[in-house]
Design a protein around this motif. Structure first.
Motif, PDB file in Angstrom:
ATOM      1  N   GLU A 148      74.136  28.483 -13.237  1.00 15.60           N
ATOM      2  CA  GLU A 148      73.816  30.516 -13.344  1.00 15.60           C
ATOM      3  C   GLU A 148      72.870  30.499 -12.284  1.00 15.60           C
ATOM      4  OE1 GLU A 148      75.304  33.410 -14.351  1.00 15.60           O
ATOM      5  OE2 GLU A 148      73.302  33.703 -13.833  1.00 15.60           O
TER       6      GLU A 148
ATOM      7  N   THR B  37      78.338  41.301 -17.400  1.00 12.91           N
ATOM      8  CA  THR B  37      79.261  41.383 -18.452  1.00 12.91           C
ATOM      9  C   THR B  37      78.371  41.444 -19.648  1.00 12.91           C
ATOM     10  OG1 THR B  37      80.884  39.020 -16.956  1.00 12.91           O
ATOM     11  CG2 THR B  37      80.392  39.260 -19.563  1.00 12.91           C
TER      12      THR B  37
ATOM     13  N   ALA C 150      81.297  48.422 -20.819  1.00 14.01           N
ATOM     14  CA  ALA C 150      81.281  49.352 -22.056  1.00 14.01           C
ATOM     15  C   ALA C 150      83.099  48.712 -23.006  1.00 14.01           C
ATOM     16  CB  ALA C 150      81.725  50.758 -21.671  1.00 14.01           C
TER      17      ALA C 150
ATOM     18  N   PHE D 153      85.945  47.651 -22.877  1.00  9.31           N
ATOM     19  CA  PHE D 153      87.277  48.684 -23.505  1.00  9.31           C
ATOM     20  C   PHE D 153      88.698  48.434 -22.553  1.00  9.31           C
ATOM     21  CE2 PHE D 153      90.278  51.622 -24.362  1.00  9.31           C
ATOM     22  CZ  PHE D 153      89.635  52.166 -25.710  1.00  9.31           C
TER      23      PHE D 153
ATOM     24  N   VAL E 112      71.271  29.557  -7.002  1.00  9.28           N
ATOM     25  CA  VAL E 112      71.632  28.390  -5.360  1.00  9.28           C
ATOM     26  C   VAL E 112      70.978  29.582  -4.447  1.00  9.28           C
ATOM     27  CG1 VAL E 112      73.272  28.725  -3.996  1.00  9.28           C
ATOM     28  CG2 VAL E 112      74.028  28.189  -6.582  1.00  9.28           C
TER      29      VAL E 112
ATOM     30  N   GLY F 165      84.596  45.323 -10.063  1.00 12.15           N
ATOM     31  CA  GLY F 165      84.976  46.539 -10.739  1.00 12.15           C
ATOM     32  C   GLY F 165      84.679  47.043 -11.191  1.00 12.15           C
TER      33      GLY F 165
ATOM     34  N   ILE G 253      86.584  42.086 -17.151  1.00  5.10           N
ATOM     35  CA  ILE G 253      86.579  41.792 -18.542  1.00  5.10           C
ATOM     36  C   ILE G 253      87.893  41.936 -19.096  1.00  5.10           C
ATOM     37  CG2 ILE G 253      86.005  41.957 -20.954  1.00  5.10           C
ATOM     38  CD1 ILE G 253      83.884  41.645 -19.067  1.00  5.10           C
ATOM     39  N   GLN G 254      88.034  43.352 -18.403  1.00  7.36           N
ATOM     40  CA  GLN G 254      90.056  43.498 -19.114  1.00  7.36           C
ATOM     41  C   GLN G 254      91.167  43.139 -18.566  1.00  7.36           C
ATOM     42  OE1 GLN G 254      90.824  47.649 -18.937  1.00  7.36           O
ATOM     43  NE2 GLN G 254      91.084  47.242 -17.556  1.00  7.36           N
TER      44      GLN G 254
HETATM   45  C1  LIG Z   1      78.178  49.728 -16.951  1.00  2.84           C
HETATM   46  C2  LIG Z   1      79.250  49.135 -17.274  1.00  2.84           C
HETATM   47  C3  LIG Z   1      81.037  49.024 -17.489  1.00  2.84           C
HETATM   48  C4  LIG Z   1      82.228  48.740 -18.090  1.00  2.84           C
HETATM   49  N1  LIG Z   1      82.571  48.400 -18.789  1.00  2.84           N
HETATM   50  C5  LIG Z   1      83.769  47.720 -18.599  1.00  2.84           C
HETATM   51  C6  LIG Z   1      85.167  47.696 -19.155  1.00  2.84           C
HETATM   52  O1  LIG Z   1      84.964  48.851 -20.308  1.00  2.84           O
HETATM   53  N2  LIG Z   1      86.457  46.976 -19.384  1.00  2.84           N
HETATM   54  C7  LIG Z   1      85.805  46.074 -18.202  1.00  2.84           C
HETATM   55  O2  LIG Z   1      86.926  45.199 -17.933  1.00  2.84           O
HETATM   56  N3  LIG Z   1      84.859  45.359 -17.312  1.00  2.84           N
HETATM   57  C8  LIG Z   1      83.390  46.914 -16.958  1.00  2.84           C
HETATM   58  N4  LIG Z   1      83.047  45.886 -16.840  1.00  2.84           N
HETATM   59  C9  LIG Z   1      82.953  45.689 -15.820  1.00  2.84           C
HETATM   60  C10 LIG Z   1      83.127  44.438 -15.939  1.00  2.84           C
HETATM   61  O3  LIG Z   1      81.413  44.553 -16.512  1.00  2.84           O
HETATM   62  C11 LIG Z   1      82.409  42.870 -14.884  1.00  2.84           C
HETATM   63  O4  LIG Z   1      83.625  43.502 -13.886  1.00  2.84           O
HETATM   64  C12 LIG Z   1      82.766  41.697 -14.913  1.00  2.84           C
HETATM   65  O5  LIG Z   1      81.163  41.924 -16.017  1.00  2.84           O
HETATM   66  C13 LIG Z   1      81.592  41.357 -14.069  1.00  2.84           C
HETATM   67  O6  LIG Z   1      81.936  39.909 -14.113  1.00  2.84           O
HETATM   68  P1  LIG Z   1      81.558  38.959 -12.887  1.00  2.84           P
HETATM   69  O7  LIG Z   1      81.399  37.282 -13.537  1.00  2.84           O
HETATM   70  O8  LIG Z   1      81.786  38.938 -11.890  1.00  2.84           O
HETATM   71  O9  LIG Z   1      79.541  39.261 -12.423  1.00  2.84           O
HETATM   72  P2  LIG Z   1      78.587  38.626 -13.202  1.00  2.84           P
HETATM   73  O10 LIG Z   1      79.080  39.321 -15.237  1.00  2.84           O
HETATM   74  O11 LIG Z   1      77.501  39.705 -13.026  1.00  2.84           O
HETATM   75  O12 LIG Z   1      77.741  36.890 -13.284  1.00  2.84           O
HETATM   76  C14 LIG Z   1      77.649  36.838 -11.795  1.00  2.84           C
HETATM   77  C15 LIG Z   1      76.823  35.972 -11.978  1.00  2.84           C
HETATM   78  O13 LIG Z   1      76.208  35.182 -10.762  1.00  2.84           O
HETATM   79  C16 LIG Z   1      75.122  34.852 -11.335  1.00  2.84           C
HETATM   80  N5  LIG Z   1      74.932  34.876  -9.668  1.00  2.84           N
HETATM   81  C17 LIG Z   1      74.345  35.605  -8.590  1.00  2.84           C
HETATM   82  N6  LIG Z   1      74.183  34.993  -7.177  1.00  2.84           N
HETATM   83  C18 LIG Z   1      73.456  33.758  -8.177  1.00  2.84           C
HETATM   84  C19 LIG Z   1      73.174  32.543  -7.142  1.00  2.84           C
HETATM   85  N7  LIG Z   1      72.627  32.851  -6.248  1.00  2.84           N
HETATM   86  N8  LIG Z   1      73.432  31.283  -7.921  1.00  2.84           N
HETATM   87  C20 LIG Z   1      73.871  31.209  -9.217  1.00  2.84           C
HETATM   88  N9  LIG Z   1      73.769  32.317 -10.078  1.00  2.84           N
HETATM   89  C21 LIG Z   1      73.850  33.265  -9.597  1.00  2.84           C
HETATM   90  C22 LIG Z   1      74.419  36.122 -11.822  1.00  2.84           C
HETATM   91  O14 LIG Z   1      73.434  35.591 -11.657  1.00  2.84           O
HETATM   92  C23 LIG Z   1      75.550  36.422 -12.466  1.00  2.84           C
HETATM   93  O15 LIG Z   1      75.337  35.870 -14.165  1.00  2.84           O
HETATM   94  C24 LIG Z   1      82.219  47.800 -16.943  1.00  2.84           C
HETATM   95  C25 LIG Z   1      80.746  46.841 -15.876  1.00  2.84           C
HETATM   96  C26 LIG Z   1      79.502  47.961 -16.052  1.00  2.84           C
HETATM   97  C27 LIG Z   1      78.199  47.567 -15.355  1.00  2.84           C
END
Ligand SMILES: Cc1cc2nc3c(=O)[nH]c(=O)nc-3n(C[C@H](O)[C@H](O)[C@H](O)COP(=O)(O)OP(=O)(O)OC[C@H]3O[C@@H](n4cnc5c(N)ncnc54)[C@H](O)[C@@H]3O)c2cc1C
Length: 365
Positions: free
Chosen positions: A32, A42, A46, A48, A163, A324, A328-329
């Motif tokens: 990370e 993450t 929101a 939900f 990375v 997208g 979470i859900q």
């Molecule tokens: C405002 C908002 C409202 C939302 N509401 C909802 C909801 O109500 N319900 C729902 O299910 N989803 C919701 N979502 C979507 C949900 O938050 C995301 O789909 C989910 O968090 C994606 O998780 P992730 O682990 O793919 O991304 P992230 O949480 O962004 O994690 C990716 C990680 O990769 C790391 N990373 C990137 N590049 C590198 C690198 N080179 N080296 C090491 N680490 C790296 C980053 O630091 C980051 O921590 C919402 C999103 C937003 C922004």
């Protein structure tokens, strides 16, 4: 050099969920970039769970995730409510038809029914469609539980490890991050908004995953009468949504979706203003103060479906990206599917068709 079987880039919900779902026999490392996992999308959601969001293949993952989220105690029931103005009533009909026979419980309400759910709704709102079985998600708890389970299974989490170099040597991955070197058979791209950037670094063709900014605003309103059971209220025409926090506070969203380069995104004043304008237009609450505002990146493939599977062009590179607004859900099901594909097991997930999420759907023919 640290050797592992599976090296996961990104410890947001996607990476943490997968690390928890992989068998304990595998040596798993999570890298990370930030000091705190969950700092990006993450930690900004929101929070939900609802089934009317996304098409049938998003719904399949959402539904398949319910059991694990519920069993973990991460859900608190809250209705989700699509509301309409007079010009948009036909959109409610379309949504109702789309979900007929799917098992999603929807109730159509008129203005009187709407006022029973949103007592301060302005006259402009004339009807709505209630998704009865929506829920709040305790996102921090889901994410922490996944990281905890991963640790208990023997996975290591390395934070502050951005990375910055990936090479393929002798059929294995060599990855440099935070001044350390890691070697792995399988590299998982769970880098959220940076998913395409990681692919490019690894010599894998990017899939066109686009991060889009979404803004949230926490406001205090002029009176402490926000019902505890106020639904998540969403405009069927897609101009706003809002949800309660407590008796005098709500989160507002202007439903923005602005494509941006991946970065530590902050809210724009125009989006904050739009969220407040829409909220005050459709309710007679008045915003007394903006207490917090934030933005996060929701990252989409062109078909708005998650990308889960091995890259078609380079061996040992696994995509877990493009979640997208549903990352979470859908996390328990997406993690279970990814773990099954990585370990070459049958996912055995009724209703979930792995091919729908396969990155091969973007292969140039
Ligand atoms: C405002 C908002 C409202 C939302 N509401 C909802 C909801 O109500 N319900 C729902 O299910 N989803 C919701 N979502 C979507 C949900 O938050 C995301 O789909 C989910 O968090 C994606 O998780 P992730 O682990 O793919 O991304 P992230 O949480 O962004 O994690 C990716 C990680 O990769 C790391 N990373 C990137 N590049 C590198 C690198 N080179 N080296 C090491 N680490 C790296 C980053 O630091 C980051 O921590 C919402 C999103 C937003 C922004």
């Amino acid at each position: 050099m640290t050797a592992c079987d599976v090296l996961i880039i990104g410890a947001g919900m996607a990476g943490a969920g997968l690390a928890a779902a992989l068998p304990a026999e595998l040596r798993v490392t999570l890298l990370e970039a930030e000091d705190t996992p969950g700092y990006h999308a993450t930690g900004r959601s929101a929070a939900f769970w609802h089934e009317t969001l996304g098409g049938p293949h998003v719904r399949a993952l959402t539904r398949a995730s319910y059991g694990a989220l519920d069993a973990g105690g991460f859900l608190t029931p809250r209705k989700s409510f699509e509301v309409a103005e007079a010009d948009d009533l036909a959109k409610l009909d379309t949504l109702e038809r789309q979900f007929a026979g799917t098992g999603v419980r929807l109730d159509r309400v008129d203005r009187a029914g709407l006022l029973a759910l949103v007592p301060r709704a302005a006259p402009v709102l004339v009807g709505g469609l209630v998704e009865v079985d929506g829920a709040d998600i305790d996102v921090a708890a889901v994410h922490a539980a996944a990281l905890g389970l991963a640790r208990r299974n023997g996975a290591s989490l390395v934070t502050g490890a951005r990375v910055d170099r990936i090479a393929r040597e002798d059929g294995r991955w060599r990855v440099e991050a935070g001044g350390r070197v890691f070697a792995a058979d399988i590299l998982v791209d769970a880098a959220g908004a940076w998913a395409d950037a990681i692919a490019r670094m690894a010599g894998v063709a990017p899939l066109g995953i686009v991060p889009k900014r979404r803004t949230m605003v926490q406001v205090r309103v002029d009176s402490a009468d926000v019902p505890a059971d106020l639904p998540l209220v969403m405009d069927i025409a897609g101009r706003y949504y809002f949800r309660p926090v407590d008796a005098q506070r709500l989160w507002l969203c202007p439903h923005d979706e602005t494509p941006v380069e991946p970065h530590d995104v902050a809210p724009e004043e125009i989006d904050v203003a739009t969220a407040i304008y829409q909220f005050e237009r459709v309710t007679d609450w008045r915003v007394a103060a903006v207490e917090r505002k934030w933005a996060g990146l929701r990252s989409f493939a062109s078909d708005r479906l998650p990308v889960i599977g091995f890259a078609a062009d380079v061996p040992g590179f696994f995509w877990l990206a493009g979640q997208g607004g549903v990352g979470i859900q859908t996390a328990p099901a997406a993690s279970a599917l990814a773990a099954a594909l990585i370990t070459r097991r049958d996912p055995e997930m009724p209703g979930v068709d792995p091919e729908r999420y396969d990155p091969a759907r973007f292969a140039v023919t």
